[in-house]
Design an enzyme around this catalytic site. Structure first.
Site, PDB file in Angstrom:
ATOM      1  N   ASN A  60     113.822   3.081  10.706  1.00 50.88           N
ATOM      2  CA  ASN A  60     112.975   1.454  10.434  1.00 50.88           C
ATOM      3  C   ASN A  60     113.490   0.309  10.692  1.00 50.88           C
ATOM      4  OD1 ASN A  60     110.494   3.340   9.623  1.00 50.88           O
ATOM      5  ND2 ASN A  60     111.737   3.631   7.589  1.00 50.88           N
ATOM      6  N   CYS A  69     108.685  10.297  12.446  1.00 55.08           N
ATOM      7  CA  CYS A  69     108.187   8.889  13.464  1.00 55.08           C
ATOM      8  C   CYS A  69     107.451   9.343  14.342  1.00 55.08           C
ATOM      9  CB  CYS A  69     108.585   7.629  13.785  1.00 55.08           C
ATOM     10  SG  CYS A  69     107.947   6.196  14.824  1.00 55.08           S
ATOM     11  N   ASN A  71     104.751   7.836  16.241  1.00 54.10           N
ATOM     12  CA  ASN A  71     105.076   7.012  17.766  1.00 54.10           C
ATOM     13  C   ASN A  71     106.160   7.356  18.461  1.00 54.10           C
ATOM     14  OD1 ASN A  71     101.683   6.300  17.621  1.00 54.10           O
ATOM     15  ND2 ASN A  71     102.429   5.053  15.599  1.00 54.10           N
ATOM     16  N   GLU A 182     104.334  -0.014   6.584  1.00 61.77           N
ATOM     17  CA  GLU A 182     104.815   1.366   6.920  1.00 61.77           C
ATOM     18  C   GLU A 182     106.035   0.882   6.137  1.00 61.77           C
ATOM     19  OE1 GLU A 182     106.562   3.328  10.119  1.00 61.77           O
ATOM     20  OE2 GLU A 182     104.156   1.820  11.825  1.00 61.77           O
ATOM     21  N   ARG A 183     106.271   1.823   5.329  1.00 63.91           N
ATOM     22  CA  ARG A 183     107.877   1.565   4.560  1.00 63.91           C
ATOM     23  C   ARG A 183     108.706   1.133   5.556  1.00 63.91           C
ATOM     24  NH1 ARG A 183     109.658   7.230   2.330  1.00 63.91           N
ATOM     25  NH2 ARG A 183     110.219   7.970   4.457  1.00 63.91           N
ATOM     26  N   CYS A 192     100.612   3.622  13.300  1.00 57.62           N
ATOM     27  CA  CYS A 192     101.643   4.642  12.953  1.00 57.62           C
ATOM     28  C   CYS A 192     101.237   5.897  12.489  1.00 57.62           C
ATOM     29  CB  CYS A 192     101.446   4.109  11.145  1.00 57.62           C
ATOM     30  SG  CYS A 192     102.960   5.142  10.226  1.00 57.62           S
ATOM     31  N   GLY A 193     101.797   6.566  14.010  1.00 62.32           N
ATOM     32  CA  GLY A 193     101.637   7.931  14.193  1.00 62.32           C
ATOM     33  C   GLY A 193     101.331   9.143  13.460  1.00 62.32           C
ATOM     34  N   THR A 194     102.411   8.990  12.291  1.00 62.75           N
ATOM     35  CA  THR A 194     102.521  10.152  10.845  1.00 62.75           C
ATOM     36  C   THR A 194     101.461   9.729   9.883  1.00 62.75           C
ATOM     37  OG1 THR A 194     104.248   8.610  10.601  1.00 62.75           O
ATOM     38  CG2 THR A 194     104.438  11.086  11.126  1.00 62.75           C
TER      39      THR A 194
HETATM   40  N1  LIG Z   1     108.062   3.814   8.385  1.00 61.68           N
HETATM   41  C1  LIG Z   1     108.115   4.979   8.544  1.00 61.68           C
HETATM   42  C2  LIG Z   1     109.253   6.179   9.293  1.00 61.68           C
HETATM   43  C3  LIG Z   1     108.174   5.902  11.554  1.00 61.68           C
HETATM   44  C4  LIG Z   1     106.553   6.358  10.862  1.00 61.68           C
HETATM   45  C5  LIG Z   1     105.895   5.318  11.898  1.00 61.68           C
HETATM   46  N2  LIG Z   1     106.322   4.750  12.641  1.00 61.68           N
HETATM   47  C6  LIG Z   1     104.841   6.724  13.062  1.00 61.68           C
HETATM   48  O1  LIG Z   1     104.654   6.754  13.984  1.00 61.68           O
HETATM   49  O2  LIG Z   1     104.955   7.362  12.478  1.00 61.68           O
HETATM   50  C7  LIG Z   1     108.874   5.896   7.431  1.00 61.68           C
HETATM   51  O3  LIG Z   1     109.596   5.092   6.536  1.00 61.68           O
HETATM   52  O4  LIG Z   1     108.037   6.589   6.424  1.00 61.68           O
END
Ligand SMILES: N[C@H](CCC[C@H](N)C(=O)O)C(=O)O
Length: 249
Positions: A60, A69, A71, A182-183, A192-194
């Site tokens: 991150n 991640c 995306n 987002e963490r 944020c894809g997930t």
């Molecule tokens: N910030 C998220 C990781 C990136 C997730 C996000 N950018 C995506 O597209 O899934 C975490 O530390 O859990």
């Protein structure tokens, strides 16, 4: 060092190739810095792997490591295909959450997501019921009638209390609208894809949608999520914005 900048519908990443694993947290903080660096939500390192097309390290913007991640998985799949690291329109690579298989069709890339874990479906916070779903990384999800306003202070508190990303979402006019704090970025991101997948999963499990669904993150871009044969698939356009030589950072 040579880096490539990608945007996954507003969630942006710096990507480069390396030969050895390392702790690159400090480099991630520097490269992702919006003024002094390239500027990105995250950094992806592409490493050789004996079995898969490649293995990745994902960081991150604050230098923290995350297993997955969504995306970035689509962006790095396109990157690897362009570089000849993967072939035949498919990138298969190892992440901290498991193996991701992504199919590349021009700039449209679809990632087969890892099997999610539904950790808790009854978290009571501020009079609302939140779910905690791990769709590769942990996500808190609440469904609301109106997501025009996103209480960032509340999101920040929940992010720290549950060590998870925080999502508000609604399904309206056959579109799933998602906003995510987002963490590791420690703010709302444009996509944020997930997080989108976690919001789809809650709606799907509650019988509120099924099949392929249009998803719209904060950026306003259009992505699609489906559930087929036990696999959640997440697809959308990726944008390779530039390649650059990074000198002093
Ligand atoms: N910030 C998220 C990781 C990136 C997730 C996000 N950018 C995506 O597209 O899934 C975490 O530390 O859990």
């Amino acid at each position: 060092m040579k880096v490539t900048k990608y945007s996954g519908n507003g969630n942006d990443f710096v990507i480069f190739i390396a030969q050895e694993k390392a702790d690159r947290s400090e480099l991630a903080r520097k490269l992702c810095h919006r003024q002094n660096g390239v500027g990105a939500d995250g950094m992806v390192v592409v490493l050789p792997h004996h079995q898969y097309d490649f293995e990745w390290e994902f960081y991150n913007a604050d230098g923290s490591v995350a297993d997955m991640c969504g995306n970035a998985s689509r962006c790095v799949a396109h990157f690897a295909h362009e570089k000849g690291i993967s072939k035949n329109g498919v990138s298969e690579f190892l992440t901290g959450a498991g193996v991701i298989r992504a199919t590349i069709n021009g700039v449209y890339v679809v990632s087969d997501m890892v099997a999610p874990k539904i950790i808790n479906t009854n978290i009571q916070e501020d009079g609302e019921t939140w779910w905690l779903i791990d769709s590769g990384v942990p996500h808190l999800v609440v469904i609301r009638e109106n997501i025009e306003h996103f209480d960032i202070e509340q999101a920040r508190r929940l992010r720290h209390n549950y060590n998870a990303n925080v999502n508000i979402c609604k399904y309206e006019n056959e579109t799933l609208y998602v906003r995510t704090y987002e963490r590791g970025v420690e703010d709302e991101t444009l996509a944020c894809g997930t997080g989108m997948v976690a919001c789809y999963i809650r709606h799907h499990k509650e019988g509120m949608l099924e099949g392929q669904v249009r998803v719209q993150p904060k950026s306003g871009d259009e992505l699609y999520i489906s559930y087929e044969n036990g696999v959640y698939r997440f697809g959308g356009k990726v944008t390779k914005t530039f390649e650059a030589e990074v000198f002093d950072i």
